[in-house]
Design an enzyme around this catalytic site. Sequence first.
Site, PDB file in Angstrom:
ATOM      1  N   TYR A   1       6.554   8.320  -1.203  1.00 24.48           N
ATOM      2  CA  TYR A   1       4.800   8.446  -2.322  1.00 24.48           C
ATOM      3  C   TYR A   1       4.806   9.823  -2.329  1.00 24.48           C
ATOM      4  CZ  TYR A   1      -0.142   8.107  -2.766  1.00 24.48           C
ATOM      5  OH  TYR A   1      -1.456   7.618  -3.582  1.00 24.48           O
TER       6      TYR A   1
ATOM      7  N   GLY B   1      -6.200   7.594  -3.555  1.00 30.76           N
ATOM      8  CA  GLY B   1      -4.238   8.335  -4.314  1.00 30.76           C
ATOM      9  C   GLY B   1      -3.459   9.945  -3.307  1.00 30.76           C
TER      10      GLY B   1
ATOM     11  N   SER C   1      -5.118   2.603   4.247  1.00 28.89           N
ATOM     12  CA  SER C   1      -5.431   2.139   3.131  1.00 28.89           C
ATOM     13  C   SER C   1      -5.325   0.236   3.022  1.00 28.89           C
ATOM     14  CB  SER C   1      -3.805   2.859   1.697  1.00 28.89           C
ATOM     15  OG  SER C   1      -4.419   1.962   0.197  1.00 28.89           O
TER      16      SER C   1
ATOM     17  N   HIS D   1       7.835  -6.845  -1.922  1.00 30.26           N
ATOM     18  CA  HIS D   1       7.486  -7.124  -0.600  1.00 30.26           C
ATOM     19  C   HIS D   1       8.557  -7.105   0.205  1.00 30.26           C
ATOM     20  CE1 HIS D   1       3.724  -4.502  -2.047  1.00 30.26           C
ATOM     21  NE2 HIS D   1       2.866  -5.552  -2.194  1.00 30.26           N
TER      22      HIS D   1
ATOM     23  N   LYS E   1       0.950  -1.570   0.013  1.00 29.93           N
ATOM     24  CA  LYS E   1      -0.001   0.226  -0.183  1.00 29.93           C
ATOM     25  C   LYS E   1       0.668   1.194  -0.090  1.00 29.93           C
ATOM     26  CE  LYS E   1      -3.528  -1.614  -0.894  1.00 29.93           C
ATOM     27  NZ  LYS E   1      -3.938  -1.523  -1.752  1.00 29.93           N
ATOM     28  N   SER E   2       2.397   1.265  -0.709  1.00 34.40           N
ATOM     29  CA  SER E   2       2.940   2.620  -0.603  1.00 34.40           C
ATOM     30  C   SER E   2       3.193   3.425  -1.961  1.00 34.40           C
ATOM     31  CB  SER E   2       4.284   1.812  -0.210  1.00 34.40           C
ATOM     32  OG  SER E   2       3.758   1.505   1.237  1.00 34.40           O
TER      33      SER E   2
ATOM     34  N   ASN F   1      -6.047   9.369 -14.488  1.00 32.57           N
ATOM     35  CA  ASN F   1      -5.838   8.103 -15.448  1.00 32.57           C
ATOM     36  C   ASN F   1      -5.826   7.061 -15.474  1.00 32.57           C
ATOM     37  OD1 ASN F   1      -6.497  10.480 -17.044  1.00 32.57           O
ATOM     38  ND2 ASN F   1      -4.013  10.734 -18.076  1.00 32.57           N
TER      39      ASN F   1
HETATM   40  N1  LIG Z   1      -1.430   7.458 -10.022  1.00 32.19           N
HETATM   41  C1  LIG Z   1      -1.371   7.108  -8.659  1.00 32.19           C
HETATM   42  N2  LIG Z   1      -1.108   8.264  -8.073  1.00 32.19           N
HETATM   43  C2  LIG Z   1      -1.607   8.550  -6.647  1.00 32.19           C
HETATM   44  N3  LIG Z   1      -1.883   7.085  -6.174  1.00 32.19           N
HETATM   45  C3  LIG Z   1      -1.955   5.796  -5.862  1.00 32.19           C
HETATM   46  C4  LIG Z   1      -1.757   5.751  -7.628  1.00 32.19           C
HETATM   47  N4  LIG Z   1      -1.604   4.774  -8.213  1.00 32.19           N
HETATM   48  C5  LIG Z   1      -1.637   4.043  -7.541  1.00 32.19           C
HETATM   49  N5  LIG Z   1      -1.428   4.848  -5.727  1.00 32.19           N
HETATM   50  C6  LIG Z   1      -2.166   4.315  -4.673  1.00 32.19           C
HETATM   51  O1  LIG Z   1      -1.367   3.044  -4.394  1.00 32.19           O
HETATM   52  C7  LIG Z   1      -2.297   2.693  -2.802  1.00 32.19           C
HETATM   53  C8  LIG Z   1      -2.061   1.279  -3.151  1.00 32.19           C
HETATM   54  O2  LIG Z   1      -0.458   0.745  -2.649  1.00 32.19           O
HETATM   55  P1  LIG Z   1       0.100  -0.301  -3.540  1.00 32.19           P
HETATM   56  O3  LIG Z   1       0.301  -0.430  -4.969  1.00 32.19           O
HETATM   57  O4  LIG Z   1       1.688  -0.166  -3.207  1.00 32.19           O
HETATM   58  O5  LIG Z   1      -0.720  -1.623  -3.494  1.00 32.19           O
HETATM   59  S1  LIG Z   1       0.123  -3.129  -2.599  1.00 32.19           S
HETATM   60  O6  LIG Z   1       0.694  -3.178  -2.365  1.00 32.19           O
HETATM   61  O7  LIG Z   1       0.271  -3.724  -4.284  1.00 32.19           O
HETATM   62  O8  LIG Z   1      -0.911  -3.400  -2.933  1.00 32.19           O
HETATM   63  C9  LIG Z   1      -3.346   3.375  -2.776  1.00 32.19           C
HETATM   64  O9  LIG Z   1      -3.826   4.195  -2.580  1.00 32.19           O
HETATM   65  P2  LIG Z   1      -5.361   4.268  -1.497  1.00 32.19           P
HETATM   66  O10 LIG Z   1      -6.369   5.280  -2.153  1.00 32.19           O
HETATM   67  O11 LIG Z   1      -4.685   5.809  -0.143  1.00 32.19           O
HETATM   68  O12 LIG Z   1      -5.489   3.126  -1.033  1.00 32.19           O
HETATM   69  C10 LIG Z   1      -3.414   3.975  -4.352  1.00 32.19           C
HETATM   70  O13 LIG Z   1      -4.481   4.268  -4.670  1.00 32.19           O
END
Ligand SMILES: Nc1ncnc2c1ncn2[C@@H]1O[C@H](COP(=O)(O)OS(=O)(=O)O)[C@@H](OP(=O)(O)O)[C@H]1O
Length: 291
Positions: free
Chosen positions: A185, A252, A131, A101, A46-47, A223
Amino acid sequence: MEDGDGFLFKFKGYYFYRKGIDIDFIENLDNFEIREDDVFIITYPKSGTVWLQQLLSLIYFEEHRRGTGKLQTVDQVPFFEYNFRQLDFGKRPSPRLFSTHLPYNLVPSGLKNKKGKIIYIYRNPKDVLSSYFHFGTNVILQVTSTFERFMEQFLEGRVIGSLWFDHIKGWYEHKSLFNIQFMMYEEINKDLRGSVLKICKFLGKELSEENIDAVMTKATFENMKYDPLANYDDIIKTAYGKNVKGHFLRKGTIGDWKNHMTVEQNERFDKIFQREMKDFPLKFIWDVNED
Ligand SMILES: Nc1ncnc2c1ncn2[C@@H]1O[C@H](COP(=O)(O)OS(=O)(=O)O)[C@@H](OP(=O)(O)O)[C@H]1O
């Protein structure tokens, strides 16, 4: 995850997602042959993993940038320990791109000889927790857990990825063994262009201004959310079931933890954070208005 039991698999003190792993592969991680030009994105869950998968896909593959490609990001930058597609990593063309991870002590020993490059993405752990709470309850378990209970599990490290504090400190304290770039992030969120340039510089990739613009456009939250090659909706259905409500691309944002944590929970978290992260040099951003 509820009582940890069915969902977790503990190996050398670290919790994996039981259903996602091949135990033989996990037992032989150390010997996995690393190539000089391998690239690993390393994250605690979730990072920003899925975001970085998209960014690397866009940086490395012209057809992905142009929108003419058909491969999902998970096929271009596959998860290393959760090989959903059962890809033969040994047969993949160079440069191979992976995401993982894993903690520092479980990655292939070739990486410890500074072969390959690592981008470690970290995020403020209150947003990671928030998240993760949504992902854990909506996607993995599909049962309702309270935030309070989930926070206890997170702080005990009884979740996939184990203890957040151990993950980041382990990687940071052993950084001299690896060819590694740490990125936040929140820094990517606030300065996407600067972050793309930093990633390109570390990876030795030179992109034209036009291509940098294309990368940025396709890597925005909006997007990605609606891009079937990047939003993981398809993977969720395949890996976790058709009725799953949650999304990888949820909000995000920075500071969503304020919508989840009570004053008491926040104070308790701060106390533990201060104890665990005393003298830790990397900066964290907890609020969207903070620089
Ligand atoms: N483009 C972009 N911009 C901003 N934030 C983004 C983006 N892509 C992924 N995310 C956010 O990343 C969170 C998911 O983390 P991970 O991809 O590490 O998840 S996992 O570990 O693979 O399951 C999750 O965070 P939260 O929205 O807070 O739940 C995603 O929304």
